[in-house]
Design a protein around this motif. Structure first.
Motif, short mmCIF file in Angstrom:
data_model
loop_
_atom_site.label_atom_id
_atom_site.label_comp_id
_atom_site.label_asym_id
_atom_site.label_seq_id
_atom_site.Cartn_x
_atom_site.Cartn_y
_atom_site.Cartn_z
N GLN A 118 38.96 36.46 33.92
CA GLN A 118 37.71 36.60 33.18
C GLN A 118 37.55 38.02 32.64
N HIS A 119 37.07 38.12 31.40
CA HIS A 119 36.71 39.41 30.82
C HIS A 119 35.26 39.73 31.16
N TYR A 120 34.98 41.00 31.45
CA TYR A 120 33.64 41.43 31.82
C TYR A 120 33.23 42.66 31.02
N LEU A 121 31.94 42.76 30.76
CA LEU A 121 31.33 43.98 30.27
C LEU A 121 30.70 44.67 31.47
N VAL A 122 30.98 45.97 31.66
CA VAL A 122 30.51 46.68 32.84
C VAL A 122 29.80 47.97 32.43
N LEU A 123 28.85 48.37 33.28
CA LEU A 123 28.17 49.66 33.13
C LEU A 123 28.19 50.36 34.48
N GLN A 124 28.79 51.55 34.51
CA GLN A 124 28.89 52.31 35.75
C GLN A 124 28.31 53.71 35.57
N ARG A 125 27.60 54.17 36.59
CA ARG A 125 27.01 55.51 36.62
C ARG A 125 27.74 56.33 37.68
N THR A 126 28.14 57.54 37.30
CA THR A 126 28.79 58.45 38.25
C THR A 126 27.97 59.72 38.33
N GLN A 127 27.52 60.04 39.55
CA GLN A 127 26.72 61.24 39.79
C GLN A 127 27.36 62.03 40.91
N ASN A 128 27.66 63.29 40.62
CA ASN A 128 28.29 64.17 41.61
C ASN A 128 29.54 63.53 42.21
N GLY A 129 30.28 62.82 41.38
CA GLY A 129 31.54 62.22 41.80
C GLY A 129 31.42 60.88 42.49
N GLN A 130 30.18 60.41 42.74
CA GLN A 130 29.97 59.12 43.39
C GLN A 130 29.59 58.08 42.35
N SER A 131 30.37 57.00 42.26
CA SER A 131 30.17 55.98 41.22
C SER A 131 29.42 54.78 41.76
N GLU A 132 28.59 54.19 40.88
CA GLU A 132 27.80 53.01 41.22
C GLU A 132 27.83 52.04 40.05
N LEU A 133 28.18 50.80 40.32
CA LEU A 133 28.13 49.76 39.30
C LEU A 133 26.67 49.39 39.05
N ILE A 134 26.19 49.64 37.82
CA ILE A 134 24.81 49.30 37.47
C ILE A 134 24.68 47.83 37.14
N ALA A 135 25.62 47.31 36.35
CA ALA A 135 25.56 45.91 35.94
C ALA A 135 26.92 45.48 35.42
N SER A 136 27.15 44.18 35.46
CA SER A 136 28.34 43.59 34.84
C SER A 136 27.99 42.18 34.37
N GLU A 137 28.72 41.73 33.36
CA GLU A 137 28.42 40.42 32.78
C GLU A 137 29.70 39.83 32.20
N PRO A 138 30.01 38.56 32.56
CA PRO A 138 31.19 37.93 31.96
C PRO A 138 30.98 37.69 30.47
N ILE A 139 32.02 37.88 29.69
CA ILE A 139 31.92 37.68 28.24
C ILE A 139 33.09 36.83 27.77
N GLU A 140 32.90 36.24 26.60
CA GLU A 140 33.96 35.44 25.99
C GLU A 140 34.98 36.37 25.38
N GLU A 141 36.25 36.09 25.64
CA GLU A 141 37.30 36.96 25.13
C GLU A 141 37.67 36.59 23.71
N GLY A 142 38.32 37.56 23.04
CA GLY A 142 38.85 37.30 21.71
C GLY A 142 37.92 37.63 20.57
N LYS A 143 36.68 38.03 20.88
CA LYS A 143 35.73 38.34 19.82
C LYS A 143 35.55 39.85 19.70
N ALA A 144 35.42 40.31 18.46
CA ALA A 144 35.04 41.72 18.26
C ALA A 144 33.63 41.92 18.78
N ILE A 145 33.36 43.09 19.33
CA ILE A 145 32.07 43.37 19.95
C ILE A 145 31.55 44.70 19.44
N GLU A 146 30.23 44.81 19.35
CA GLU A 146 29.62 46.10 19.05
C GLU A 146 28.96 46.61 20.33
N LEU A 147 29.33 47.84 20.69
CA LEU A 147 28.76 48.51 21.86
C LEU A 147 27.85 49.62 21.36
#
Length: 588
Positions: free
Chosen positions: A499-528
C-alpha cells in the motif's frame, strides 16, 4: 617441424525450427514488459512538474506602494549578514549561506532598489567544504569589496568547515566566477578588507581577547592587520587591537563583530555590530585619524537598533544590526543590515533578512535615518529611480508569486541544496524536475537529495505537483519544511507492504513523531501543499489540483523558528526524495 593446421570452429545452422525452440524455452521480454520496467524505474525517481510559492502577508496588503516607494526588506527570507560594494554604477551585495550549497548568493543593482541575483560566489566543491557541516556552520558573514588600485573584487569570509577558517576569493568580474579559496593565517571571525587611497590594504575582524584577558562571557575585540595584496595574506606581526569589548567596556558589551572600515574626508570610520545577533543587536561607530587607531566611539551610539522599542509594536522588525554602508546613485549614503520579522507568536521563521535605510552623514558620524525608531515598511526611492521589482528578471518584493515548471535550461538561482551540489541529484528537462534519491534522510548531517526554496513570508502557500511510485518502505518523496536536521516536518509518499501512504512527521530536537498517515491510490499525480498563517501550518493534498484535503490538522511552526531550533538560518521549503526513509505509516 610440426605442420600448422587451421582450427575449425563448431557451428550450428540457425534455422527457423531452432529459433522456435530457443524462444520457447528462453522467451524475450515483451515490449510492454520493457516499458513497464522502465516506467517503474522512472516512477521510483520522483518527477516534479510544477512549483508555486505565493506570499500573502497582511502588511503588504495594508501598505500598497506609491509610484515613488519601495519595500524593505529588499531581500525577504534567509538572506542574513549583508555586505555591499560599488564599482561605478554597479552595486554588488552578498549574504551568509552557512551549509547551503552553492554558497554566498550575490546580487547586482544599479540603483539599490531593483536587484537581480547573478549567481553564487562559492559554487564549486573546491570552494565550499560543507559536506559534514551543521546547518549553522559553513559560511559566516561574507564581506565584498572592490579595490580600484588593481580593479579586483574580493570576498572574504569565515568557513567553519573543511578545516578552512578565514579565507578570501577574488575576481575581476563577478559575472565570470571567483577564484578558489586562499586560506588566511589568523583566527577569529567576520573579516573585512579595506583599501586605502594610497593603495595599502588592511583586514579588520572579530577575535577573542588575548589569553587571560577575557573579562566576561561575550567579551570580544576588533583587530586590524596589514594585508599583502601580492601574496594575498596578512603581514605577520602587524596585528593590533583597535576596539576592546565595544563602545564602553565598563558596561560589558557583548559580541563586538561584523566590522567595516570606511574613509571619508581624510578620517577613518569603523562600524561594528554590538550586542549579539538577537534582540539586543545594534550597530555602533568609531572614528580615528589613522586606520590603526586609536578609535573614538561616537557620543550617540548606537546608530541603529530596535532593542529599546515596545515589544508589542505594529509590524515589528527586530534584531537590527550587522550593517554595511555605500554611497547611493543620488550621492546619499545607504546602509544594508539584517533584521527579523517575528510572527504573532514572536517566532522567527523567515530568518534574518536584508533591510536597507538611508543614512544621514551630514555630521561627523553616519546615522541611520529612522534606525532607532520602529522600522518602516516602505521607503522613498532614491532620486530618479523607478521601481522595477518583479519585472524583467528583477527579484520580486512584497507579496508575490513564484512559479517554476523546471523546463528551463538552467535551474533558477533561488533554488539551493544543503551540504552538496544540486547537480549531484537533480535533472531538469522537458518533462520537469527529477530528483535522484540519496540513501540519506533529513535527520543526517550529510548532503541530502533536496532542493530548497526559502520561506519569505509569515503567511504563504507552497504547492508542488509530483508523480511518484515508491517501490519499498525505504523510499519517500514529497515536501520537507526544514529549520535544521533536528527540527523539521516531512510530508510525502512512501510504501508499506503493498500500500502507498501519505505521511506527515514532525521532528523536534531529533525526536520524530508521526502526526498522521493515510493510504492513497497509487499511480496518480498528486499536488502537495504547505500553507502557513504565522505560527499555524497546514499540510494539504489534492489529486485534481482543486479540492485540497488536509492531513494532520493545524500544526505549530515553532520547530521552524530560529528562537526554538537555535542557529542562524530561516525556514526552508524543500522538494525531497530519499532511499533511507524512516517514517512508518500506521496500517489500517
Amino acid at each position: 617441424m610440426m605442420k600448422k593446421t587451421k582450427s575449425k570452429s563448431l557451428c550450428f545452422p540457425i534455422g527457423p525450427v531452432f529459433l522456435l525452440v530457443f524462444f520457447a524455452f528462453f522467451p524475450w521480454p515483451s515490449r510492454a514488459q520493457i516499458n513497464n520496467n522502465a516506467e517503474n524505474r522512472l516512477n521510483s525517481t520522483p518527477l516534479f512538474t510544477y512549483f508555486k510559492y505565493e506570499g500573502k502577508d497582511e502588511v503588504y496588503k495594508k501598505n500598497p506602494l506609491n509610484t515613488n516607494e519601495f519595500y524593505t526588506p529588499i531581500l525577504q527570507g534567509c538572506y542574513p549578514d549583508p555586505s555591499i560594494t560599488r564599482r561605478g554604477n554597479d552595486y554588488y551585495l552578498v549574504n551568509s549561506s552557512f551549509a547551503f550549497f552553492p554558497g554566498v548568493p550575490i546580487f547586482h543593482s544599479n540603483d539599490l532598489v531593483n536587484w537581480k541575483q547573478i549567481g553564487h560566489v562559492l559554487d564549486r566543491p573546491s570552494q565550499l567544504k560543507v559536506a559534514d557541516a551543521g546547518m549553522s556552520e559553513g559560511i559566516y558573514a561574507p564581506d565584498i569589496s572592490y579595490n580600484p588600485h588593481n580593479e579586483t573584487f574580493y570576498m572574504i569570509t569565515t568557513q567553519f568547515a573543511g578545516g578552512i577558517g578565514n579565507m578570501v576569493v577574488k575576481t575581476k568580474d563577478p559575472l565570470k566566477g571567483w577564484s578558489d579559496p586562499i586560506k588566511l593565517n589568523f583566527d577569529g571571525i567576520d573579516p573585512a578588507l579595506f583599501f586605502d587611497d594610497n593603495g595599502k590594504a588592511y583586514v579588520v575582524h572579530n577575535d577573542a581577547p588575548e589569553k587571560d584577558k577575557e573579562q566576561y562571557n561575550g567579551h570580544r575585540v576588533i583587530k586590524i592587520w596589514d594585508y599583502d595584496l601580492e601574496r594575498d595574506q596578512i603581514v605577520p606581526g602587524s596585528d593590533k587591537v583597535i576596539v576592546d569589548g565595544g563602545v564602553d567596556i565598563s558596561k560589558k558589551p557583548i559580541w563586538i563583530e561584523g566590522p567595516h572600515l570606511y574613509k571619508r574626508n581624510g578620517r577613518y570610520y569603523l562600524m561594528c555590530a554590538e550586542g549579539g545577533t538577537g534582540d539586543q543587536h545594534s550597530e555602533v561607530v568609531f572614528v580615528s585619524e589613522n586606520p590603526k587607531g586609536p578609535f573614538k566611539p561616537a557620543s550617540e551610539n548606537p546608530i541603529l537598533s530596535q532593542r529599546h522599542l515596545p515589544k508589542d509594536r505594529e509590524n515589528k522588525v527586530d534584531w537590527a544590526g550587522h550593517a554595511d554602508l555605500v554611497e547611493g546613485p543620488d550621492g546619499k549614503y545607504y546602509g544594508v543590515f539584517l533584521g527579523v520579522r517575528p510572527n504573532e507568536a514572536n517566532r522567527v521563521n523567515t530568518g534574518r533578512e536584508t533591510f536597507i535605510l538611508p543614512v544621514d552623514w551630514s555630521g561627523e558620524f553616519p546615522v541611520f535615518e529612522g534606525g532607532l525608531e520602529p522600522m518602516p515598511v516602505k521607503l522613498k526611492m532614491p532620486s530618479g529611480v523607478i521601481n522595477k521589482t518583479g519585472k524583467n528578471g528583477f527579484l520580486p518584493n512584497g507579496n508575490f508569486v513564484f512559479n517554476d515548471d523546471f523546463k528551463g535550461k538552467t535551474l533558477d538561482l533561488r533554488w539551493i541544496g544543503v551540504r552538496g551540489p544540486r547537480e549531484n541529484f537533480i535533472q531538469i528537462g522537458r518533462e520537469g524536475l527529477r530528483i535522484k534519491p540519496f540513501e540519506v534522510n533529513m535527520n543526517e548531517v550529510k548532503p541530502t537529495s533536496t532542493l530548497f526554496y526559502r520561506q519569505q513570508h509569515k503567511k504563504f502557500s507552497a504547492t508542488v505537483r509530483m508523480s511518484y511510485q515508491p517501490t519499498s518502505e525505504k523510499e519517500l518523496a514529497g515536501i520537507v519544511c526544514l529549520q535544521k536536521e533536528t527540527f523539521h516536518y516531512v510530508f510525502g509518499i512512501t510504501k508499506k507492504e503493498q500500500q502507498h501512504y501519505l505521511v506527515l512527521q514532525r521532528t523536534q530536537n531529533g525526536q520524530s513523531e508521526l502526526i498522521a498517515s493515510e493510504p492513497i491510490e497509487e499511480g496518480k499525480a498528486i499536488e502537495l501543499q504547505v500553507s502557513a498563517e504565522g505560527d499555524r501550518y497546514q499540510f494539504n493534498y489534492a489529486f485534481d489540483g482543486k479540492n485540497f484535503k488536509n492531513l494532520g490538522g493545524t500544526v505549530s511552526g515553532d520547530i521552524l523558528s530560529t528562537d526554538v531550533a537555535g542557529g542562524f538560518t530561516g525556514a526552508l521549503i524543500g522538494l525531497y526524495a530519499t532511499k533511507a526513509n524512516d517514517i512508518s505509516p500506521k496500517s489500517d
